[in-house]
Design a protein around this motif. Structure first.
Motif, mmCIF file in Angstrom:
data_model
loop_
_atom_site.group_PDB
_atom_site.id
_atom_site.type_symbol
_atom_site.label_atom_id
_atom_site.label_comp_id
_atom_site.label_asym_id
_atom_site.label_seq_id
_atom_site.Cartn_x
_atom_site.Cartn_y
_atom_site.Cartn_z
ATOM 1 N N UNK A 249 0.841 -1.192 0.000
ATOM 2 C CA UNK A 249 0.000 0.000 0.000
ATOM 3 C C UNK A 249 0.879 1.245 0.000
ATOM 4 N N UNK A 250 0.386 2.357 -0.544
ATOM 5 C CA UNK A 250 1.176 3.594 -0.556
ATOM 6 C C UNK A 250 1.619 3.996 0.848
ATOM 7 N N UNK A 251 2.909 4.329 0.967
ATOM 8 C CA UNK A 251 3.445 4.776 2.247
ATOM 9 C C UNK A 251 4.112 3.702 3.070
ATOM 10 N N UNK A 252 3.937 2.419 2.705
ATOM 11 C CA UNK A 252 4.539 1.337 3.482
ATOM 12 C C UNK A 252 6.042 1.259 3.206
ATOM 13 N N UNK A 253 6.410 1.289 1.946
ATOM 14 C CA UNK A 253 7.809 1.190 1.539
ATOM 15 C C UNK A 253 8.247 2.496 0.898
ATOM 16 N N UNK A 254 9.379 3.011 1.348
ATOM 17 C CA UNK A 254 9.997 4.197 0.741
ATOM 18 C C UNK A 254 11.271 3.793 0.012
ATOM 19 N N UNK A 255 11.633 4.598 -0.967
ATOM 20 C CA UNK A 255 12.904 4.428 -1.667
ATOM 21 C C UNK A 255 13.834 5.559 -1.227
ATOM 22 N N UNK A 256 14.978 5.196 -0.650
ATOM 23 C CA UNK A 256 15.935 6.198 -0.178
ATOM 24 C C UNK A 256 17.260 6.003 -0.905
ATOM 25 N N UNK A 257 18.041 7.071 -0.978
ATOM 26 C CA UNK A 257 19.353 7.034 -1.619
ATOM 27 C C UNK A 257 20.425 7.024 -0.549
ATOM 28 N N UNK A 258 21.285 6.027 -0.596
ATOM 29 C CA UNK A 258 22.348 5.898 0.398
ATOM 30 C C UNK A 258 23.508 6.835 0.070
ATOM 31 N N UNK A 259 24.459 6.887 0.983
ATOM 32 C CA UNK A 259 25.641 7.735 0.772
ATOM 33 C C UNK A 259 26.474 7.264 -0.423
ATOM 34 N N UNK A 260 26.317 5.978 -0.789
ATOM 35 C CA UNK A 260 27.033 5.461 -1.945
ATOM 36 C C UNK A 260 26.290 5.712 -3.245
ATOM 37 N N UNK A 261 25.099 6.330 -3.126
ATOM 38 C CA UNK A 261 24.320 6.640 -4.323
ATOM 39 C C UNK A 261 23.377 5.532 -4.758
ATOM 40 N N UNK A 262 23.227 4.490 -3.949
ATOM 41 C CA UNK A 262 22.312 3.402 -4.295
ATOM 42 C C UNK A 262 20.893 3.725 -3.834
ATOM 43 N N UNK A 263 19.919 3.325 -4.658
ATOM 44 C CA UNK A 263 18.505 3.489 -4.320
ATOM 45 C C UNK A 263 18.029 2.194 -3.681
ATOM 46 N N UNK A 264 17.719 2.247 -2.385
ATOM 47 C CA UNK A 264 17.341 1.033 -1.666
ATOM 48 C C UNK A 264 15.970 1.215 -1.028
ATOM 49 N N UNK A 265 15.315 0.076 -0.785
ATOM 50 C CA UNK A 265 13.990 0.082 -0.157
ATOM 51 C C UNK A 265 14.128 0.177 1.356
ATOM 52 N N UNK A 266 13.157 0.881 1.975
ATOM 53 C CA UNK A 266 13.150 1.042 3.422
ATOM 54 C C UNK A 266 11.700 1.028 3.908
ATOM 55 N N UNK A 267 11.454 0.329 5.015
ATOM 56 C CA UNK A 267 10.097 0.291 5.587
ATOM 57 C C UNK A 267 9.801 1.646 6.219
ATOM 58 N N UNK A 268 8.703 2.255 5.786
ATOM 59 C CA UNK A 268 8.330 3.577 6.297
ATOM 60 C C UNK A 268 7.209 3.482 7.333
ATOM 61 N N UNK A 269 6.077 2.897 6.948
ATOM 62 C CA UNK A 269 4.921 2.814 7.852
ATOM 63 C C UNK A 269 4.180 1.512 7.579
ATOM 64 N N UNK A 270 4.532 0.465 8.305
ATOM 65 C CA UNK A 270 3.908 -0.844 8.099
ATOM 66 C C UNK A 270 2.459 -0.861 8.540
ATOM 67 N N UNK A 271 2.048 0.078 9.376
ATOM 68 C CA UNK A 271 0.676 0.105 9.911
ATOM 69 C C UNK A 271 -0.364 0.200 8.797
ATOM 70 N N UNK A 272 -0.033 0.895 7.715
ATOM 71 C CA UNK A 272 -1.000 1.103 6.633
ATOM 72 C C UNK A 272 -1.056 -0.065 5.650
#
Length: 340
Positions: A249-272
């Motif tokens: 669902x929207x908002x559960x998983x975010x895409x963040x950019x690490x210091x190495x420049x990689x785009x990785x998945x991150x759990x943002x709000x599992x409640x939704x």
């Protein structure tokens, strides 16, 4: 209670007990005897307004939460139209269909000011009934232009709406209630459509009732779900991260950019999360997440569709539950006295 998690696999649910759950299981006996200082349950109000209520029950057995849900749907009283006297109905809506639609119209009438109507009663009293009148006739609109083709403009009273129900006070009801508090909850509910010359003339009486008798007396909607948890078991990056994000669902998983420049998945709000398990459709990412639900953390929702506010509905359910418990304790005490 046994607390833990429900692990959601592709085709089944697996009950997991963590270390904390095992500790609580071993302490349950001491807790019943009062020899333990284990934590009690916790309740958090996450959102509350007149229409909606969202509460977290933490550390309570789910059967207690379900009991409140069942009481709300079956035993919290509201007012709804029960009897309709049809004097004239020339619309295309059959009498019984129109009467049924009227019964499903939610009212602003507070049921706490009324008594339950005796089934043997023949008169409509101010203490147990609310009277409404609907007199409407469809005729040509003199303000419509000669080239008008929209029937809603060509004719007056083309649509019969809930706002056209007129409250007729019984007894001393005018001394107790204001007219605004006796109207339908929504004034734009479509009851019927008519053509020129059609007419509806009826009287309707609302009474106090329970959802166990008919769904029209239910004060609103009520449901619950266990708190979802999403845990990433490995790093997911690039296109796989985008795919993983779309599986939730929207908002559960975010895409963040690490210091190495990689785009990785991150759990943002599992409640939704809606726990759709779409991630298991993809072989390349199905092993990247662990999906669980906490069995001792229940999210409880109440949505009011009646005169009662959302929190008032839950308050009524709690009062009914207390009454049932008091009755049970009284019977136990009575039996113990008889034995002695």
């Amino acid at each position: 209670m046994d607390t833990g998690r429900l692990k959601m696999e592709e085709f089944q649910l697996v009950h997991e007990l963590d270390a904390n759950s095992l500790r609580k299981r071993t302490e349950s006996k001491d807790k019943r005897t009062g020899d333990s200082d284990t934590d009690e349950g916790e309740i958090k109000i996450m959102n509350m307004d007149d229409a909606e209520l969202e509460i977290d029950f933490i550390g309570f057995h789910i059967s207690l939460v379900n009991a409140y849900r069942r009481i709300i749907l079956a035993e919290v009283a509201t007012m709804a139209i029960e009897k309709v006297y049809m004097y004239n109905n020339t619309s295309i809506v059959q009498d019984e269909v129109l009467a049924h639609r009227l019964g499903l119209v939610p009212l602003k009438v507070d049921p706490r000011f009324f008594e339950f109507r005796n089934k043997d009663e023949t008169e409509w009293g101010a203490q147990d009934s609310v009277k409404y009148e609907l007199k409407v006739r469809c005729c040509k609109n003199p303000q419509a232009g000669p080239d008008e083709t929209n029937p809603d403009v060509m004719y007056s009273n083309r649509k019969v709406l809930s706002s056209q129900l007129k409250w007729i006070p019984l007894g001393n009801q005018t001394d107790i209630f204001k007219e605004a508090s006796m109207q339908p909850l929504h004034d734009d509910i479509l009851l019927a459509k008519m053509n020129k010359g059609h007419e509806i003339n009826l009287e309707a009486y609302a009474v106090k009732g329970l959802g166990s008798d008919h769904a029209k007396f239910q004060p609103g909607l009520c449901w619950y779900r266990m708190l979802p948890e999403v845990e990433l078991t490995r790093e997911v990056e690039g296109e796989e991260a985008d795919l993983l994000q779309k599986c939730f669902s929207p908002g559960v998983i975010d895409i963040v950019t690490t210091s190495e420049g990689k785009r990785v998945a991150k759990v943002n709000d599992a409640r939704t999360d809606t726990c759709s398990r779409n991630v298991f459709q993809y072989e390349n990412i199905k092993d990247s997440v662990k999906l669980t639900r906490k069995t001792d953390h229940v999210i409880f929702y109440v949505e009011s569709q009646s005169a009662l506010k959302s929190h008032e509905i839950l308050e009524e359910a709690v009062s009914i539950m207390i009454g049932k418990c008091d009755l049970l304790l009284a019977e136990i005490d009575k039996h113990m006295e008889m034995e002695t």
